[in-house]
Design an enzyme around this catalytic site. Structure first.
Site, PDB file in Angstrom:
ATOM      1  N   LYS A 117       0.805  -1.231   0.000  1.00 37.73           N
ATOM      2  CA  LYS A 117       0.000   0.000   0.000  1.00 37.73           C
ATOM      3  C   LYS A 117       0.839   1.283   0.000  1.00 37.73           C
ATOM      4  O   LYS A 117       0.335   2.352  -0.321  1.00 37.73           O
ATOM      5  CB  LYS A 117      -0.957  -0.009   1.187  1.00 37.73           C
ATOM      6  CG  LYS A 117      -0.293  -0.004   2.548  1.00 37.73           C
ATOM      7  CD  LYS A 117      -1.332  -0.082   3.654  1.00 37.73           C
ATOM      8  CE  LYS A 117      -0.664  -0.139   5.014  1.00 37.73           C
ATOM      9  NZ  LYS A 117      -1.599  -0.253   6.108  1.00 37.73           N
ATOM     10  N   LEU A 122       8.667   0.352  -2.092  1.00 33.28           N
ATOM     11  CA  LEU A 122       8.836  -1.007  -1.575  1.00 33.28           C
ATOM     12  C   LEU A 122       9.910  -1.007  -0.472  1.00 33.28           C
ATOM     13  O   LEU A 122      10.782  -0.158  -0.459  1.00 33.28           O
ATOM     14  CB  LEU A 122       9.257  -1.939  -2.714  1.00 33.28           C
ATOM     15  CG  LEU A 122       8.281  -2.050  -3.886  1.00 33.28           C
ATOM     16  CD1 LEU A 122       8.888  -2.854  -5.033  1.00 33.28           C
ATOM     17  CD2 LEU A 122       6.966  -2.689  -3.440  1.00 33.28           C
ATOM     18  N   THR A 127       9.001  -1.125   6.708  1.00 34.28           N
ATOM     19  CA  THR A 127       9.536  -0.365   7.849  1.00 34.28           C
ATOM     20  C   THR A 127      11.054  -0.229   7.770  1.00 34.28           C
ATOM     21  O   THR A 127      11.606   0.851   7.966  1.00 34.28           O
ATOM     22  CB  THR A 127       9.160  -1.088   9.164  1.00 34.28           C
ATOM     23  OG1 THR A 127       7.741  -1.236   9.201  1.00 34.28           O
ATOM     24  CG2 THR A 127       9.623  -0.318  10.371  1.00 34.28           C
ATOM     25  N   CYS A 128      11.719  -1.326   7.495  1.00 37.99           N
ATOM     26  CA  CYS A 128      13.184  -1.335   7.540  1.00 37.99           C
ATOM     27  C   CYS A 128      13.775  -0.286   6.600  1.00 37.99           C
ATOM     28  O   CYS A 128      14.591   0.542   7.007  1.00 37.99           O
ATOM     29  CB  CYS A 128      13.701  -2.724   7.188  1.00 37.99           C
ATOM     30  SG  CYS A 128      15.475  -2.803   7.058  1.00 37.99           S
ATOM     31  N   ARG A 148       6.422  -2.094  19.368  1.00 40.80           N
ATOM     32  CA  ARG A 148       5.595  -2.016  18.164  1.00 40.80           C
ATOM     33  C   ARG A 148       4.543  -3.116  18.184  1.00 40.80           C
ATOM     34  O   ARG A 148       4.782  -4.205  18.688  1.00 40.80           O
ATOM     35  CB  ARG A 148       6.490  -2.163  16.924  1.00 40.80           C
ATOM     36  CG  ARG A 148       7.476  -1.004  16.796  1.00 40.80           C
ATOM     37  CD  ARG A 148       8.455  -1.205  15.670  1.00 40.80           C
ATOM     38  NE  ARG A 148       7.837  -1.261  14.364  1.00 40.80           N
ATOM     39  CZ  ARG A 148       7.516  -0.199  13.621  1.00 40.80           C
ATOM     40  NH1 ARG A 148       7.746   1.011  14.083  1.00 40.80           N
ATOM     41  NH2 ARG A 148       6.964  -0.337  12.437  1.00 40.80           N
ATOM     42  N   ASP A 159       7.128  -9.286  11.493  1.00 43.16           N
ATOM     43  CA  ASP A 159       6.714  -8.615  12.731  1.00 43.16           C
ATOM     44  C   ASP A 159       5.271  -8.905  13.125  1.00 43.16           C
ATOM     45  O   ASP A 159       4.895  -8.713  14.279  1.00 43.16           O
ATOM     46  CB  ASP A 159       6.851  -7.093  12.568  1.00 43.16           C
ATOM     47  CG  ASP A 159       8.281  -6.606  12.709  1.00 43.16           C
ATOM     48  OD1 ASP A 159       9.198  -7.454  12.738  1.00 43.16           O
ATOM     49  OD2 ASP A 159       8.486  -5.377  12.767  1.00 43.16           O
ATOM     50  N   ALA A 207      14.539  -7.198  11.077  1.00 48.18           N
ATOM     51  CA  ALA A 207      14.519  -7.343   9.622  1.00 48.18           C
ATOM     52  C   ALA A 207      15.096  -8.692   9.189  1.00 48.18           C
ATOM     53  O   ALA A 207      14.512  -9.389   8.346  1.00 48.18           O
ATOM     54  CB  ALA A 207      15.308  -6.202   8.995  1.00 48.18           C
ATOM     55  N   HIS A 243      45.604  -9.551  12.478  1.00 50.49           N
ATOM     56  CA  HIS A 243      46.132  -8.442  13.280  1.00 50.49           C
ATOM     57  C   HIS A 243      46.528  -7.289  12.365  1.00 50.49           C
ATOM     58  O   HIS A 243      47.110  -7.528  11.317  1.00 50.49           O
ATOM     59  CB  HIS A 243      47.367  -8.916  14.051  1.00 50.49           C
ATOM     60  CG  HIS A 243      48.029  -7.829  14.826  1.00 50.49           C
ATOM     61  ND1 HIS A 243      47.500  -7.346  16.012  1.00 50.49           N
ATOM     62  CD2 HIS A 243      49.144  -7.097  14.583  1.00 50.49           C
ATOM     63  CE1 HIS A 243      48.281  -6.374  16.457  1.00 50.49           C
ATOM     64  NE2 HIS A 243      49.286  -6.208  15.609  1.00 50.49           N
TER      65      HIS A 243
HETATM   66  C1  LIG Z   1      13.286   2.871  14.069  1.00 51.21           C
HETATM   67  C2  LIG Z   1      13.465   1.423  13.746  1.00 51.21           C
HETATM   68  C3  LIG Z   1      14.739   0.918  13.565  1.00 51.21           C
HETATM   69  C4  LIG Z   1      14.910  -0.422  13.261  1.00 51.21           C
HETATM   70  N1  LIG Z   1      16.179  -0.892  13.088  1.00 51.21           N
HETATM   71  C5  LIG Z   1      16.374  -2.191  12.818  1.00 51.21           C
HETATM   72  C6  LIG Z   1      17.685  -2.694  12.592  1.00 51.21           C
HETATM   73  O1  LIG Z   1      18.655  -1.955  12.636  1.00 51.21           O
HETATM   74  N2  LIG Z   1      17.824  -4.012  12.306  1.00 51.21           N
HETATM   75  C7  LIG Z   1      16.754  -4.860  12.253  1.00 51.21           C
HETATM   76  O2  LIG Z   1      16.937  -6.046  12.016  1.00 51.21           O
HETATM   77  N3  LIG Z   1      15.495  -4.414  12.445  1.00 51.21           N
HETATM   78  C8  LIG Z   1      15.282  -3.105  12.719  1.00 51.21           C
HETATM   79  N4  LIG Z   1      14.016  -2.634  12.885  1.00 51.21           N
HETATM   80  C9  LIG Z   1      12.897  -3.597  12.791  1.00 51.21           C
HETATM   81  C10 LIG Z   1      12.574  -3.913  11.340  1.00 51.21           C
HETATM   82  O3  LIG Z   1      12.358  -2.727  10.633  1.00 51.21           O
HETATM   83  C11 LIG Z   1      11.353  -4.818  11.250  1.00 51.21           C
HETATM   84  O4  LIG Z   1      11.565  -5.943  12.061  1.00 51.21           O
HETATM   85  C12 LIG Z   1      11.093  -5.292   9.832  1.00 51.21           C
HETATM   86  O5  LIG Z   1      10.892  -4.197   8.993  1.00 51.21           O
HETATM   87  C13 LIG Z   1       9.874  -6.223   9.774  1.00 51.21           C
HETATM   88  O6  LIG Z   1       9.616  -6.583   8.456  1.00 51.21           O
HETATM   89  P1  LIG Z   1       8.181  -7.082   7.990  1.00 51.21           P
HETATM   90  O7  LIG Z   1       8.354  -7.453   6.556  1.00 51.21           O
HETATM   91  O8  LIG Z   1       7.647  -8.071   8.929  1.00 51.21           O
HETATM   92  O9  LIG Z   1       7.210  -5.818   8.107  1.00 51.21           O
HETATM   93  P2  LIG Z   1       7.303  -4.319   7.593  1.00 51.21           P
HETATM   94  O10 LIG Z   1       8.680  -3.940   7.225  1.00 51.21           O
HETATM   95  O11 LIG Z   1       6.603  -3.503   8.607  1.00 51.21           O
HETATM   96  O12 LIG Z   1       6.491  -4.345   6.233  1.00 51.21           O
HETATM   97  C14 LIG Z   1       5.128  -4.523   6.167  1.00 51.21           C
HETATM   98  C15 LIG Z   1       4.617  -3.900   4.896  1.00 51.21           C
HETATM   99  O13 LIG Z   1       3.268  -4.305   4.709  1.00 51.21           O
HETATM  100  C16 LIG Z   1       2.526  -3.221   4.187  1.00 51.21           C
HETATM  101  N5  LIG Z   1       1.116  -3.475   4.504  1.00 51.21           N
HETATM  102  C17 LIG Z   1       0.553  -3.606   5.727  1.00 51.21           C
HETATM  103  N6  LIG Z   1      -0.744  -3.926   5.629  1.00 51.21           N
HETATM  104  C18 LIG Z   1      -1.007  -4.000   4.298  1.00 51.21           C
HETATM  105  C19 LIG Z   1      -2.180  -4.305   3.552  1.00 51.21           C
HETATM  106  N7  LIG Z   1      -3.328  -4.638   4.146  1.00 51.21           N
HETATM  107  N8  LIG Z   1      -2.086  -4.262   2.209  1.00 51.21           N
HETATM  108  C20 LIG Z   1      -0.926  -3.944   1.575  1.00 51.21           C
HETATM  109  N9  LIG Z   1       0.200  -3.657   2.235  1.00 51.21           N
HETATM  110  C21 LIG Z   1       0.167  -3.705   3.582  1.00 51.21           C
HETATM  111  C22 LIG Z   1       3.134  -2.013   4.887  1.00 51.21           C
HETATM  112  O14 LIG Z   1       2.886  -0.825   4.157  1.00 51.21           O
HETATM  113  C23 LIG Z   1       4.612  -2.382   4.917  1.00 51.21           C
HETATM  114  O15 LIG Z   1       5.302  -1.888   3.806  1.00 51.21           O
HETATM  115  C24 LIG Z   1      13.793  -1.280  13.151  1.00 51.21           C
HETATM  116  C25 LIG Z   1      12.499  -0.770  13.310  1.00 51.21           C
HETATM  117  C26 LIG Z   1      12.339   0.573  13.595  1.00 51.21           C
HETATM  118  C27 LIG Z   1      10.950   1.107  13.760  1.00 51.21           C
END
Ligand SMILES: Cc1cc2nc3c(=O)[nH]c(=O)nc-3n(C[C@H](O)[C@H](O)[C@H](O)COP(=O)(O)OP(=O)(O)OC[C@H]3O[C@@H](n4cnc5c(N)ncnc54)[C@H](O)[C@@H]3O)c2cc1C
Length: 471
Positions: A35, A39, A42-43, A273, A312, A325, A450
């Site tokens: 959405k 692409l 969150t990451c 979160r 997540d 991530a 080293h």
């Molecule tokens: C500030 C911050 C720093 C971070 N730093 C790190 C780090 O350094 N290293 C690390 O490993 N992790 C880090 N994380 C955590 C990491 O970002 C998440 O664990 C990771 O992004 C999870 O991936 P995901 O694919 O499960 O979900 P997300 O990355 O949240 O992706 C979900 C996607 O689904 C989409 N979506 C949701 N519902 C719908 C729907 N109904 N229809 C269409 N699209 C939809 C959203 O728009 C989003 O793009 C950090 C998080 C934050 C907030």
């Protein structure tokens, strides 16, 4: 565009986009519904990438602030941060990476369906963006991720009481910043904005910073934060936060049980979160949920056939599922391979590296000393400070240590915990050591180049056998 696929992935975060690429590599016809306008989830857009970009700016400022020591001449005035340029550079990095995912989709012939997806049952997914369209798939992978959440006593207004989503976009360095929560997100922003010049107060409910880490790591971080001028309040419970047009007043109960009041330009709520499932139709479809998370088995199957979930948004029903991530990506690979009929093994969540990019950095994997003792191991530990290493002295980064937790009986490495320069890189060796059920002796016999920071790992192994060479 076709409307029928082998696999539809909902969400293009590090879980979803990696699952899509792997499924496509294995011959599946794949679509991803996302959405957002870009692409990467969150990451790439609000998390790992922009925060680490800001931390690199903070590091650059740190080096320049110590210019005299480095013999670098800065003729006019004291160095300061230019937030406009910081954001320009950060946004360029984010755009480059999100466009990179778009390129990978094209390369792997994955269709990006723009819009919000809703599960409709029997392999059907409705996508809303303007008009509704209905897609069909043999398999659906839900990877809708997570979003910031607060605690009942604190209402986020996104202006003065903010989340990490706003903290990465601040146009100006706030005069003062209070941070609620000292997990990875909290301590990373504390490092960034303290270095940029804010007065930072970090408030943690539990008795120590980064509470999931080994106690020695927490103590070292607190020592360093205090040295940097960060106000650390542990065992402190925020009871109320009130925003005015100029500041936030935070009321709390201190470690001594007495009430205290803190004023700051902004309050960053970094208390964790929650899952994104609103409007997804998961419950209506009969998918078993737990506290809003989608329940899955160790192969990421939900309770509804042909619907999997990763990242997540899931709970495995046992312990806390790490919202990271690299965890979501690994789960994406496992699901894609399972759907393609390849043999797959469950992920060992005890071997997930935890990296926190605060200053000094933290890298850890496996059992902490306290956890190892709780499990009844006859524990021995070894610790070696970075400060002794030639490489660390050259870099001017001498804080911290590497600590190894091992089992005395079999000499097996149970956990490795490091805080200090390059720890988020050095931990990779420790992850492999745990995966291969390595002994401390094997770490000692592994030649470490080293002069490198990695010598601290070898020396910590020597120390675990009671005989560090350079100490
Ligand atoms: C500030 C911050 C720093 C971070 N730093 C790190 C780090 O350094 N290293 C690390 O490993 N992790 C880090 N994380 C955590 C990491 O970002 C998440 O664990 C990771 O992004 C999870 O991936 P995901 O694919 O499960 O979900 P997300 O990355 O949240 O992706 C979900 C996607 O689904 C989409 N979506 C949701 N519902 C719908 C729907 N109904 N229809 C269409 N699209 C939809 C959203 O728009 C989003 O793009 C950090 C998080 C934050 C907030």
């Amino acid at each position: 565009m076709p409307t029928s696929y082998d696999v539809i992935v909902i969400g293009a975060g590090t879980g979803g986009y990696v699952a899509a690429i792997r499924a496509s590599q294995l011959g599946k016809k794949v679509a991803v519904v996302e959405k957002q306008k870009a692409l990467g989830g969150t990451c790439l857009i609000w998390g790992c990438i922009p925060t680490k970009a800001l931390l690199e700016h903070a590091h650059a400022l740190k080096v320049v602030q110590n210019a005299k020591e480095w013999g670098v001449m800065i003729p006019y005035g004291a160095p300061a941060i230019d937030m406009k340029q910081v954001h320009t550079r950060k946004d360029k990095i984010v755009t480059g990476l999100t466009k990179g995912v778009e390129y990978l989709f094209k390369k792997n012939k994955i269709d990006w369906i723009k819009g919000t997806a809703r599960l409709m049952g029997k392999g059907k997914v409705d996508v809303f963006e303007g008009d509704k369209q209905t897609l069909e798939a043999k398999e659906i992978i839900v990877a809708t991720g997570s979003q910031p959440r607060s605690v009942p006593s604190v209402q986020i207004d996104h202006e003065r009481i903010i989340t990490s989503d706003e903290a990465i976009h601040l146009k100006e360095v706030p005069k003062s910043l209070a941070i609620m929560g000292s997990g990875a997100v909290g301590v990373e922003f504390a490092s960034i904005y303290r270095r940029f010049g804010s007065e930072v107060t970090i408030i943690e409910l539990l008795p120590r910073l980064v509470p999931v880490e080994d106690e020695a790591v927490s103590a070292e971080l607190e020592k360093s934060f205090k040295k940097q001028g960060i106000n650390v309040l542990t065992s402190t419970k925020v009871t109320k936060a009130t925003a005015s047009s100029t500041e936030v007043t935070i009321e709390a109960q201190g470690a001594d049980g007495k009430p205290l009041s803190i004023s700051a330009s902004l309050l960053l709520v970094a208390t964790g979160r929650g899952p994104v499932t609103t409007g997804l139709g998961a419950e209506e479809l009969g998918i078993a949920m737990e506290k809003g998370y989608i329940k899955v088995d160790e192969m990421y199957r939900t309770s509804v056939p042909n619907v999997s979930a990763i990242g997540d948004v899931i709970t495995l029903g046992t312990g806390v599922h790490p919202q990271l991530a690299h965890v979501s990506s690994m789960e994406g690979v496992i699901v894609a391979e399972r759907l393609a009929g390849k043999p797959v093994q469950p992920l060992n969540y005890e071997h997930v590296p935890g990296c926190t990019y605060c200053d000094p950095e933290i890298g850890s994997v496996g059992l902490t000393e306290a956890e190892a003792r709780q499990r009844g191991y006859d524990v021995r530990v070894g610790q070696f400070p970075f400060g002794v290493l030639g490489r660390a002295k050259m870099a001017g980064e001498s804080e911290g240590f590497v600590k190894i937790v091992a089992d005395k009986k079999y000499d097996e490495v149970l956990g490795v915990h490091m805080i200090g320069p390059r720890s988020t890189e050095l931990v990779a060796e420790a992850v492999l050591a745990l995966r291969l059920e390595c002994t401390v002796e094997e770490l000692i016999k592994t030649i470490h180049a080293h002069p490198t920071f990695s010598e601290a790992v070898a020396e910590a192994a020597h120390a675990t056998h009671g005989a560090a060479i350079h100490m």
